[in-house]
Scaffold this motif. Structure first.
Motif, PDB file in Angstrom:
ATOM      1  N   VAL A 195      -7.542  37.001  20.545  1.00  0.00           N
ATOM      2  CA  VAL A 195      -8.137  35.820  21.196  1.00  0.00           C
ATOM      3  C   VAL A 195      -7.675  34.582  20.429  1.00  0.00           C
ATOM      4  N   SER A 196      -7.859  33.413  21.052  1.00  0.00           N
ATOM      5  CA  SER A 196      -7.524  32.168  20.351  1.00  0.00           C
ATOM      6  C   SER A 196      -8.519  31.988  19.195  1.00  0.00           C
ATOM      7  N   LYS A 197      -8.175  31.090  18.278  1.00  0.00           N
ATOM      8  CA  LYS A 197      -9.096  30.852  17.153  1.00  0.00           C
ATOM      9  C   LYS A 197     -10.425  30.301  17.682  1.00  0.00           C
ATOM     10  N   ALA A 198     -10.346  29.419  18.688  1.00  0.00           N
ATOM     11  CA  ALA A 198     -11.574  28.822  19.234  1.00  0.00           C
ATOM     12  C   ALA A 198     -12.467  29.898  19.840  1.00  0.00           C
ATOM     13  N   GLU A 199     -11.851  30.848  20.555  1.00  0.00           N
ATOM     14  CA  GLU A 199     -12.654  31.911  21.161  1.00  0.00           C
ATOM     15  C   GLU A 199     -13.226  32.844  20.088  1.00  0.00           C
ATOM     16  N   THR A 203     -17.222  33.448  19.879  1.00  0.00           N
ATOM     17  CA  THR A 203     -17.769  34.715  20.396  1.00  0.00           C
ATOM     18  C   THR A 203     -18.174  35.714  19.310  1.00  0.00           C
ATOM     19  N   SER A 204     -17.740  35.503  18.069  1.00  0.00           N
ATOM     20  CA  SER A 204     -18.030  36.507  17.035  1.00  0.00           C
ATOM     21  C   SER A 204     -19.502  36.480  16.627  1.00  0.00           C
ATOM     22  N   ALA A 223     -16.320  22.570   8.076  1.00  0.00           N
ATOM     23  CA  ALA A 223     -17.503  22.153   8.855  1.00  0.00           C
ATOM     24  C   ALA A 223     -17.241  22.241  10.359  1.00  0.00           C
ATOM     25  N   ALA A 224     -16.054  21.821  10.802  1.00  0.00           N
ATOM     26  CA  ALA A 224     -15.778  21.806  12.244  1.00  0.00           C
ATOM     27  C   ALA A 224     -15.770  23.220  12.818  1.00  0.00           C
ATOM     28  N   GLN A 228     -18.583  25.560  15.422  1.00  0.00           N
ATOM     29  CA  GLN A 228     -18.241  26.269  16.676  1.00  0.00           C
ATOM     30  C   GLN A 228     -18.795  27.690  16.718  1.00  0.00           C
ATOM     31  N   MET A 229     -19.372  28.144  15.596  1.00  0.00           N
ATOM     32  CA  MET A 229     -19.867  29.530  15.552  1.00  0.00           C
ATOM     33  C   MET A 229     -21.297  29.601  16.088  1.00  0.00           C
ATOM     34  N   LYS A 230     -21.736  30.837  16.395  1.00  0.00           N
ATOM     35  CA  LYS A 230     -23.098  31.031  16.898  1.00  0.00           C
ATOM     36  C   LYS A 230     -24.103  30.778  15.774  1.00  0.00           C
TER      37      LYS A 230
END
Ligand code: GLV
Length: 327
Positions: A195-199, A203-204, A223-224, A228-230
């Motif tokens: 998957v892309s890094k963003a995905e 999603t992890s 930080a950025a 983006q993580m859950k």
């Protein structure tokens, strides 16, 4: 004929030292002094080889001062303590210890994941502090591991070992991001999808970092990325200090940007960022992912066999810059 001279820069297993002494005039360091760069330079005068660990930096300045050096054999799979380009320019061979630590390190990555997600260190400290006086329905409730989504950043040998553990052992959905995609058969064996890094970040449920350190990988998780993580996610770093921005991670753990972390490596280790030390939702271990006696012995033997292979027979086992061998 006089044996070649080598320096063993840190304490090693006595049997490995004996093996090296059969082939070389060995200067050892069984007192395990950590040499300053100046001391290392001095100890390396006239030496053809050096047995290093991650604590010895081999760079252009050192190489310029040690013209007789032919090989630096690292007892580690990572080699960010080596300036490989400078070594190649001086025709100094570098070697590392791949393969022999893969499964042991993958086991430990999983141990940190489980410990962080299931709050093992935090709950143990609570118990030892005498604070446990009753059962409650949500006491130290953590994150589910089986059946969750396992993310892996860096999918080399150790990443694949972690993927297999997650897929086959814990029924996890495995996603990974890597510069190069694995072939279909390897992906299938790992039960993993690229998957892309963003995905990967989005999603992890549990994200394990296993990529080698490089300038490009410096603070690849900052930080950025944490944002983006859950908020329920776990982050595990068994790669290298500097891959994660430790100050940003401490802030994310404090603010609930992510739920928990398990760390074996740190920026500027053995120092650990004081903000991490103050948090209970991070499990901290002192760079021990490959630390079992059989594995450390295999690593030490491979480093020694690289020295013997190259200096005695001209054939190292695991060269990092094989261009040095050609011509
Ligand atoms: C340990 O960190 C290694 O690179 O072997």
């Amino acid at each position: 004929m006089r044996k070649p001279t080598i320096l063993v820069a840190r304490e090693v297993f006595p049997e490995v030292l004996v093996k090296l002494q059969q082939h070389f005039e060995v200067t050892s360091n069984q007192d395990d002094t950590i040499f300053t760069p100046e001391q290392l330079r001095e100890k390396l005068q006239g030496k053809a080889g050096v047995f290093t660990t991650g604590s010895e930096r081999i760079d252009a300045a050192l190489l310029a001062a040690c013209p007789e050096l032919k090989i630096c054999a690292n007892m580690a799979v990572g080699f960010n303590n080596f300036d490989v380009d400078a070594m190649t320019a001086k025709r100094v061979l570098g070697t590392n210890t791949p393969d022999v630590l893969t499964d042991t390190t993958a086991d430990f990555g999983f141990a940190l994941l489980l410990a962080a997600a299931r709050r093992m260190a935090e709950s143990e400290h609570f118990l030892r502090a005498g604070k446990w006086n009753r059962w409650t329905f949500d006491m130290f409730a953590g994150a589910e591991v089986h059946g969750s989504t396992l993310g892996i950043l860096g999918m080399g040998r150790i990443g694949q070992g972690i993927a297999k553990r997650g897929h086959h052992g814990f029924g996890m959905k495995v996603v990974y991001h890597n510069r190069s995609r694995l072939d279909a058969a390897t992906e299938a064996a790992c039960g993993a999808s690229w998957v892309s890094k963003a995905e990967l970040l989005a999603t992890s449920d549990h994200l394990v970092l296993v990529l080698p350190y490089s300038k490009e990988a410096h603070h690849i998780i900052g930080a950025a990325e944490l944002a983006q993580m859950k908020p329920t996610a776990t982050l595990v770093n068994i790669a290298r200090g500097g891959i994660v921005d430790d100050a940003a991670l401490a802030a994310a753990l404090r603010n609930g940007t992510i739920a928990a972390a398990g760390l074996d490596v740190y920026e500027g280790e053995p120092k650990v960022h004081p903000d991490l030390l103050a948090l209970s939702n991070v499990v901290l271990s002192p760079h021990i992912a490959s630390a079992t006696i059989p594995t450390r012995l295999a690593m030490a033997n491979l480093a020694a066999d690289n020295l013997i292979g190259y200096l005695v027979r001209g054939e190292p086992l695991t060269p990092l810059n094989p261009q040095v061998l050609a011509g």
